[in-house]
Design an enzyme around this catalytic site. Structure first.
Site, PDB file in Angstrom:
ATOM      1  N   PHE A 181      -5.511   9.290  -3.661  1.00  0.00           N
ATOM      2  CA  PHE A 181      -4.264   8.773  -4.239  1.00  0.00           C
ATOM      3  C   PHE A 181      -3.985   7.443  -3.545  1.00  0.00           C
ATOM      4  CE2 PHE A 181       0.099   7.610  -4.079  1.00  0.00           C
ATOM      5  CZ  PHE A 181       0.712   8.104  -5.224  1.00  0.00           C
ATOM      6  N   GLU A 182      -3.842   6.408  -4.337  1.00  0.00           N
ATOM      7  CA  GLU A 182      -3.416   5.125  -3.768  1.00  0.00           C
ATOM      8  C   GLU A 182      -2.664   4.376  -4.847  1.00  0.00           C
ATOM      9  OE1 GLU A 182      -7.199   3.041  -2.949  1.00  0.00           O
ATOM     10  OE2 GLU A 182      -6.771   3.291  -0.834  1.00  0.00           O
ATOM     11  N   ILE A 183      -1.595   3.733  -4.466  1.00  0.00           N
ATOM     12  CA  ILE A 183      -0.980   2.737  -5.349  1.00  0.00           C
ATOM     13  C   ILE A 183      -0.944   1.472  -4.499  1.00  0.00           C
ATOM     14  CG2 ILE A 183       1.059   2.034  -6.648  1.00  0.00           C
ATOM     15  CD1 ILE A 183       1.763   4.982  -7.007  1.00  0.00           C
TER      16      ILE A 183
ATOM     17  N   TYR B 246       0.834  -1.205   0.000  1.00  0.00           N
ATOM     18  CA  TYR B 246       0.000   0.000   0.000  1.00  0.00           C
ATOM     19  C   TYR B 246       0.868   1.254   0.000  1.00  0.00           C
ATOM     20  CZ  TYR B 246      -4.028   2.939   1.022  1.00  0.00           C
ATOM     21  OH  TYR B 246      -5.026   3.879   0.931  1.00  0.00           O
TER      22      TYR B 246
ATOM     23  N   HIS C 279      -9.816   1.384   4.271  1.00  0.00           N
ATOM     24  CA  HIS C 279      -8.534   0.861   3.763  1.00  0.00           C
ATOM     25  C   HIS C 279      -7.428   1.031   4.812  1.00  0.00           C
ATOM     26  CE1 HIS C 279      -9.649   1.400  -0.787  1.00  0.00           C
ATOM     27  NE2 HIS C 279     -10.446   0.579  -0.156  1.00  0.00           N
TER      28      HIS C 279
END
Ligand code: GDP
Ligand code: MN
Length: 417
Positions: free
Chosen positions: A288-290, A214, A325
């Site tokens: 924003f998430e990768i 994450y 999350h």
């Protein structure tokens, strides 16, 4: 009457005796709070992947990854702004596909314009109804009434039915989409965000290489009234599954200073577990998430999501996917599996992170980067690449959720709280 007598009796006791009675309670509280201390690791668990511009390695092997943007037809211009930005700062070199998701059929004009902006890499999908709707067993009438009331109470977007569907979708249903099955990694985009530095390496490749699950840019505090019951539900699930508390979990907690057994009375207060200890409300901002979808597709995560779903809090409260999350990551990932992209310049609404430019690390002669000029300043400690801001422009709670896990002497690369 009785209280007054008790009060008088206590006042007549000598101080030393009072101290003797209080001592076990004080010791118990100190031990309790001490258990929530987060030990500083001997090495930085989460160093930046790079600390200066790289020559983009366009021939390197890619990861199995996709950009994802959920949007509405009316967000055409905002969506274009984001895609223009990510293409200019990253994707013109790395060419990852960009999937656009909508709960309604796409306007053909949106498809044409966005595909053009995305350099032909656009994929346009409609979310199946079962992944964007009330669960069958929920009383829709009372949920709709609650949504109306939440709107009046003023938590952001809480009066919009679509927003509740969106939060539930991103919390769990997103990871079940057939169209995403063939991908492992995603990078989430939102309409109207800015990327303000060049991203000259492949974050997916680095995430995989460093065994991360994450990645985030901004951490901040959740709006408490949007989710009074979320933490309790999470902590109950954690306890029922006997998930041990990691240092990352503890870093998100605020231990209660109330002595036992009174501490348990606090469990009725929002954002507290059954023992009376609290979540700090810190979470990673999920616009924003990768991340690794296999983490969220896992039976364990989906079981957690189903448990939350059954509680009805996506509708009867406004549980956000960012908080869900973050709590899951804190509960189920190892601390070293989380990455703060401190080097990525990013803005969403009024929150932004903009690193200072790495001194001597801007590759002035690079032909690949020729269109990414100009950068204005370089500063000691800077790790950014051609950021169009001077490193002082920060409105980010930085690594708060993770900061306790950094080495004591790890310099803070500029953060504001
Ligand atoms: P905020 O960032 O939490 O203030 O909320 P946004 O309005 O930006 O919504 C978050 C994301 O969900 C954005 O990508 C929106 O385009 C998307 N979104 C929110 N509501 C809906 C909806 O009803 N339909 C669709 N298709 N997307 C939505
Ligand atoms: Mn947004």
């Amino acid at each position: 009457m009785l209280l007054r007598r008790l009060n008088r009796a206590v006042r007549r006791l000598p101080f030393s005796l009072l101290l003797l009675i209080a001592a076990p309670f004080i010791v118990e509280v100190l031990i309790h709070v001490w258990q929530y201390q987060v030990p500083r690791p001997t090495t930085d668990l989460d160093a930046p992947f790079f600390t200066s511009c790289q020559e983009p390695d366009v021939g390197a092997e890619r990861e199995n990854a996709v950009f994802v943007m959920l949007a509405r037809n009316k967000e055409l211009h905002k969506a274009k702004k984001t895609i223009r930005s990510i293409e200019a700062q990253f994707n013109k070199w790395f060419n990852y596909p960009i999937m656009f998701l909508n709960d309604e059929p796409w306007d053909p004009n949106f498809v044409t314009e966005l595909n053009e902006t995305a350099g032909g890499k656009g994929i346009f999908e409609v979310i199946p109804k079962e992944q964007w709707s009330y669960p069958d067993w929920l009383d829709q009438e009372s949920a709709k009434e609650s949504i109306q009331q939440q709107g009046k109470a003023g938590a952001p977007h809480a009066g919009l039915e679509g927003y509740h569907h969106m939060c539930r979708f991103y919390s769990g249903k997103f990871y079940q989409l057939d169209v995403l099955k063939k991908y492992k990694w995603y990078w989430r985009l939102e309409p109207s965000v800015d990327f303000t530095c060049a991203i000259t390496y492949d974050p997916f490749v680095q995430m995989a290489k460093h065994k991360k699950v994450y990645g985030y840019t901004i951490a901040l505090w959740e709006v408490g009234k949007s989710c009074p019951g979320l933490f309790r539900a999470t902590a109950d699930w954690k306890q029922s599954k006997r998930v041990p508390s990691s240092s990352l979990w503890n870093a998100m907690m605020e231990a209660s200073w109330m002595p036992f057994p009174f501490r348990r009375l606090l469990s009725w207060v929002p954002h507290r577990d059954t023992y009376g200890d609290a979540w700090s409300l810190c979470h990673y901002w999920s616009n924003f998430e990768i991340a690794d979808m296999d983490f969220f597709r896992s039976k364990t995560y989906q079981d957690y999501f189903d448990y939350l779903d059954r509680k009805g809090g996506f509708y009867n409260e406004r549980w956000g996917d960012a908080a869900v999350h973050s709590l899951a990551v804190a509960m189920l990932a190892d601390p070293q599996q989380v990455h703060h992209f401190e080097d990525i310049g990013y803005r969403h609404d009024t929150f932004y992170q903009c690193p200072a430019n790495a001194p001597g690390g801007q590759l002035p002669g690079s032909l690949s980067l020729v269109k990414n000029e100009p950068w204005t300043t370089e500063a000691a400690g800077g790790i950014g690449c051609r950021c169009q801001c001077d490193g002082k422009e920060l409105r980010n709670f930085g690594t708060y959720c993770l900061d306790k896990l950094k080495q004591p002497n790890t310099p803070k690369r500029g953060w504001f709280s």
